[in-house]
Design an enzyme around this catalytic site. Structure first.
Site, short mmCIF file in Angstrom:
data_model
loop_
_atom_site.label_atom_id
_atom_site.label_comp_id
_atom_site.label_asym_id
_atom_site.label_seq_id
_atom_site.Cartn_x
_atom_site.Cartn_y
_atom_site.Cartn_z
N TYR A 1 -12.21 -3.25 -3.05
CA TYR A 1 -12.75 -3.37 -1.69
C TYR A 1 -14.29 -3.30 -1.66
CZ TYR A 1 -8.13 -3.06 0.56
OH TYR A 1 -6.85 -3.30 1.00
N LYS B 1 0.84 -1.19 0.00
CA LYS B 1 0.00 0.00 0.00
C LYS B 1 0.88 1.26 0.00
CE LYS B 1 -3.77 -2.54 2.29
NZ LYS B 1 -4.62 -2.67 3.52
N GLU C 1 -8.98 -10.46 -8.03
CA GLU C 1 -8.10 -9.30 -7.84
C GLU C 1 -6.99 -9.26 -8.89
OE1 GLU C 1 -7.04 -9.74 -3.71
OE2 GLU C 1 -9.09 -9.27 -3.06
N ASN D 1 -1.92 0.00 7.18
CA ASN D 1 -1.35 -1.30 7.53
C ASN D 1 -0.49 -1.95 6.43
OD1 ASN D 1 -3.47 -2.04 5.92
ND2 ASN D 1 -4.47 -3.39 7.41
N HIS E 1 -1.63 -5.52 1.44
CA HIS E 1 -2.84 -6.30 1.21
C HIS E 1 -2.48 -7.69 0.72
CE1 HIS E 1 -6.54 -7.82 -0.60
NE2 HIS E 1 -5.83 -8.10 -1.67
#
Ligand code: ATP
Ligand code: MG
Length: 137
Positions: free
Chosen positions: A49, A9, A126, A112, A115
């Site tokens: 998402y 990310k 994805e 965080n 992913h």
């Protein structure tokens, strides 16, 4: 062979953790099949998402994922979906075990670092979303 979609990310990229994260997957024995940096449009983050679209944090999550370039990757190996999730650690870095990527590198659930797909079906969806037909993999 099983494949999974892994994405560093924007915070992980900006903080200079790309090399360390890739190294952890390589050491485990997973095989890197595709990699690109990508500044994603909101529509892609929203689609990625979409199962979380009713959550109160959804707008912040999409803005976070689009806040800078991500490093999008396809990794392959036996049981790689679950194995990658174990390397990554729990969603909330305050609950991720030390030794996991989030446990070692993050403190905020909204920042965080990485992913990983949560199932083989999610992984294929994805990979199609982020790499499409042109990835050649
Ligand atoms: P990811 O799908 O990014 O690998 P995950 O599968 O561990 O994470 P999900 O439940 O799919 O967890 O949540 C997706 C992302 O949404 C999380 O990684 C986190 O960045 C964000 N998120 C989840 N819960 C919260 C929350 N309570 N507050 C803020 N952000 C959250
Ligand atoms: Mg998830």
């Amino acid at each position: 062979t099983e494949r999974t979609y892994i994405m560093i990310k924007p915070d992980g990229v900006q903080r200079g953790h790309v090399g360390e994260i890739i190294s952890r997957f390589e050491k485990k024995g997973m095989v890197l099949k595709a990699l690109k940096t990508y500044q994603c449009p909101k529509a892609v983050a929203e689609e990625h998402y979409k199962d979380l679209s009713s959550k109160p944090f959804f707008g912040d999550l999409v803005n976070y994922i689009c806040s800078g370039p991500v490093v999008a990757m396809i990794w392959e190996g036996p049981g790689v979906v679950k194995s990658a999730r174990l390397l990554i650690g729990a969603t909330n870095p305050l609950e991720s075990a030390p030794g996991t990527i989030r446990g070692d590198l993050a403190v905020e659930v909204g920042r965080n670092v990485i992913h990983g797909s949560d199932s083989v079906e999610s992984a294929e969806r994805e990979i199609e979303l982020w790499f499409g037909d042109k990835a050649g993999v």
